[in-house]
Design a protein around this motif. Structure first.
Motif, PDB file in Angstrom:
ATOM      1  N   SER A  61       0.702  -1.354  -0.011  1.00 11.68           N
ATOM      2  CA  SER A  61       0.036   0.065   0.152  1.00 11.68           C
ATOM      3  C   SER A  61       0.905   1.226  -0.167  1.00 11.68           C
ATOM      4  O   SER A  61       1.928   1.258   0.411  1.00 11.68           O
ATOM      5  CB  SER A  61      -0.905   0.051   1.128  1.00 11.68           C
ATOM      6  N   GLN A  65      -3.155   3.955   1.499  1.00  7.89           N
ATOM      7  CA  GLN A  65      -4.502   3.425   0.461  1.00  7.89           C
ATOM      8  C   GLN A  65      -3.925   2.060  -0.062  1.00  7.89           C
ATOM      9  O   GLN A  65      -2.987   1.967  -0.861  1.00  7.89           O
ATOM     10  CB  GLN A  65      -4.571   4.444  -0.597  1.00  7.89           C
ATOM     11  N   THR A  71      -3.085  -5.965  -4.306  1.00  7.48           N
ATOM     12  CA  THR A  71      -3.655  -7.129  -3.815  1.00  7.48           C
ATOM     13  C   THR A  71      -3.098  -8.430  -5.057  1.00  7.48           C
ATOM     14  O   THR A  71      -3.704  -9.479  -4.832  1.00  7.48           O
ATOM     15  CB  THR A  71      -5.027  -7.274  -3.623  1.00  7.48           C
ATOM     16  N   ASN A  78      -6.742 -12.845  -7.859  1.00  8.64           N
ATOM     17  CA  ASN A  78      -6.375 -11.410  -7.760  1.00  8.64           C
ATOM     18  C   ASN A  78      -5.375 -10.777  -8.823  1.00  8.64           C
ATOM     19  O   ASN A  78      -5.369 -10.037  -9.245  1.00  8.64           O
ATOM     20  CB  ASN A  78      -5.497 -11.078  -6.446  1.00  8.64           C
ATOM     21  N   GLU A 163      -9.101 -11.417  -2.920  1.00  8.23           N
ATOM     22  CA  GLU A 163      -9.073 -10.390  -1.734  1.00  8.23           C
ATOM     23  C   GLU A 163      -9.496  -9.220  -2.136  1.00  8.23           C
ATOM     24  O   GLU A 163      -9.143  -8.441  -3.063  1.00  8.23           O
ATOM     25  CB  GLU A 163      -7.777 -10.336  -1.148  1.00  8.23           C
ATOM     26  N   THR A 166     -10.541  -3.245  -0.300  1.00  6.01           N
ATOM     27  CA  THR A 166     -11.506  -2.402   0.717  1.00  6.01           C
ATOM     28  C   THR A 166     -11.756  -3.454   1.785  1.00  6.01           C
ATOM     29  O   THR A 166     -12.354  -2.822   2.852  1.00  6.01           O
ATOM     30  CB  THR A 166     -12.648  -1.894   0.160  1.00  6.01           C
ATOM     31  N   GLY A 167     -11.465  -4.634   1.756  1.00  4.31           N
ATOM     32  CA  GLY A 167     -11.476  -5.461   2.984  1.00  4.31           C
ATOM     33  C   GLY A 167     -12.638  -6.531   2.286  1.00  4.31           C
ATOM     34  O   GLY A 167     -13.443  -6.426   1.571  1.00  4.31           O
ATOM     35  N   GLY A 168     -12.635  -7.716   2.894  1.00  2.00           N
ATOM     36  CA  GLY A 168     -13.681  -8.682   2.527  1.00  2.00           C
ATOM     37  C   GLY A 168     -13.000  -9.612   1.349  1.00  2.00           C
ATOM     38  O   GLY A 168     -11.878  -9.181   0.706  1.00  2.00           O
ATOM     39  N   SER A 169     -13.620 -10.605   0.934  1.00  2.00           N
ATOM     40  CA  SER A 169     -13.199 -11.453  -0.262  1.00  2.00           C
ATOM     41  C   SER A 169     -14.343 -12.074  -0.907  1.00  2.00           C
ATOM     42  O   SER A 169     -15.326 -12.314  -0.220  1.00  2.00           O
ATOM     43  CB  SER A 169     -12.130 -12.330   0.294  1.00  2.00           C
ATOM     44  N   GLN A 250     -16.637  -6.435  -6.382  1.00  2.00           N
ATOM     45  CA  GLN A 250     -16.760  -5.868  -5.081  1.00  2.00           C
ATOM     46  C   GLN A 250     -17.752  -6.939  -4.217  1.00  2.00           C
ATOM     47  O   GLN A 250     -18.439  -7.845  -5.056  1.00  2.00           O
ATOM     48  CB  GLN A 250     -17.544  -4.484  -4.915  1.00  2.00           C
ATOM     49  N   THR A 251     -17.497  -6.839  -2.836  1.00  4.54           N
ATOM     50  CA  THR A 251     -18.327  -7.941  -2.089  1.00  4.54           C
ATOM     51  C   THR A 251     -19.934  -7.564  -2.297  1.00  4.54           C
ATOM     52  O   THR A 251     -20.618  -8.719  -2.408  1.00  4.54           O
ATOM     53  CB  THR A 251     -18.032  -7.727  -0.516  1.00  4.54           C
TER      54      THR A 251
END
Length: 287
Positions: A61, A65, A71, A78, A163, A166-169, A250-251
């Motif tokens: 990062s 950011q 990733t 990814n 992955e 912004t988080g999550g997968s 995105q999730t």
């Protein structure tokens, strides 16, 4: 040439729909050197990125950011997404412009176009065959890149979930489905380039002019999209929506941008394809 066509249409066994079948045109285009070179470049890109990450170290990062690029080495999924991200803006424009812009103009530059029409191959039939093969090969190029990238990325970084920056997968199965959606959208977004290249191909005898013109106008669209002073006028530029596919990985995917981008791209493309068919039907072919 029209007299020859009229006599041939009355000949026993002549069927206009059987002239220049798609398989013949496809084989002709697949055997061309530029097709093999373009395929090799797209297939080599994932290997180049793997080497770059190995030499430069894992991406990290910057300024706190995290982006999709950061990733890239998380999993094969990814890595495939990153390959699409770095190539969608320009690299994937080239095969579309090449396969759709070179197809008719090259026949004219070889002085074989008039002989095809004198065979006789109906003009609309000739254009449909060449357009279908050009679009098919463009789609194949866009599929080749993520497929090779997924295989290379899985071998280098392992099979796992996609992955999110912004988080999550996303699970591997869901990630594969989303990547299919991404490739489909990138193909649709490039229909404008295909339309430009194909229209220019029917207007000139210089393949490089058709291909270069389509690439150049696409670059101009990207430049105009960067001019924020245009405000909402940028919404009518196909380039404004070229990365809307990021909302699909995105999730919770968002589809509004992709729907607008699809509508803009298809509208422009239909107009350009119509201009190509209309102009070629009236063109005096002398080469």
């Amino acid at each position: 040439m029209s007299a020859l066509a009229e006599r041939a249409e009355t000949a026993d066994g002549y069927r206009a729909r059987r002239t220049l079948p798609l398989r013949v045109e496809l084989v002709r285009q697949l055997k061309r050197r530029r097709t093999l070179v373009m395929g090799a470049i797209l297939a080599l890109l994932p290997f180049v990125l793997v080497v770059a990450f190995a030499v430069g170290g894992d991406p990290g990062s910057r300024n706190g950011q995290v982006t999709l690029m950061d990733t890239a080495t998380a999993s094969g999924a990814n890595f495939a997404a990153v390959n699409l991200f770095v190539s969608a803006g320009f690299l994937l424009v080239i095969p579309v412009a090449l396969f759709c812009g070179d197809t008719v103009a090259s026949e004219a530059s070889w002085s074989s176009l008039r002989y095809l029409l004198a065979a006789p191959v109906p003009r609309a039939r000739l254009l449909w065959s060449k357009l279908a093969v050009g679009l098919g090969m463009s789609l194949a190029a866009m599929v080749l890149l993520p497929v090779v990238a997924l295989a290379v990325g899985t071998a280098a970084y392992g099979w796992g979930p996609l992955e999110m920056p912004t988080g999550g997968s996303l699970s591997p199965g869901t990630a594969a489905q989303r990547l299919v959606v991404v490739v489909a959208y990138i193909f649709v977004s490039q229909l404008v380039t295909a339309g430009l290249a194909f229209w220019l191909s029917t207007r000139t005898d210089a393949p490089l002019g058709a291909v270069g013109g389509a690439v150049g106008l696409t670059i101009v669209g990207n430049v105009l999209d960067a001019v924020t002073a245009l405000g909402h006028w940028r919404d009518f530029l196909p380039a404004h929506w070229q990365f809307a596919w990021a909302d699909a990985v995105q999730t919770r995917p968002e589809w509004a941008g992709m729907v607008q981008g699809t509508a803009i791209s298809v509208t422009y493309a239909l107009v350009l394809f119509a201009l190509a068919f209309r102009g070629f039907a009236r063109k005096d072919v002398v080469s």
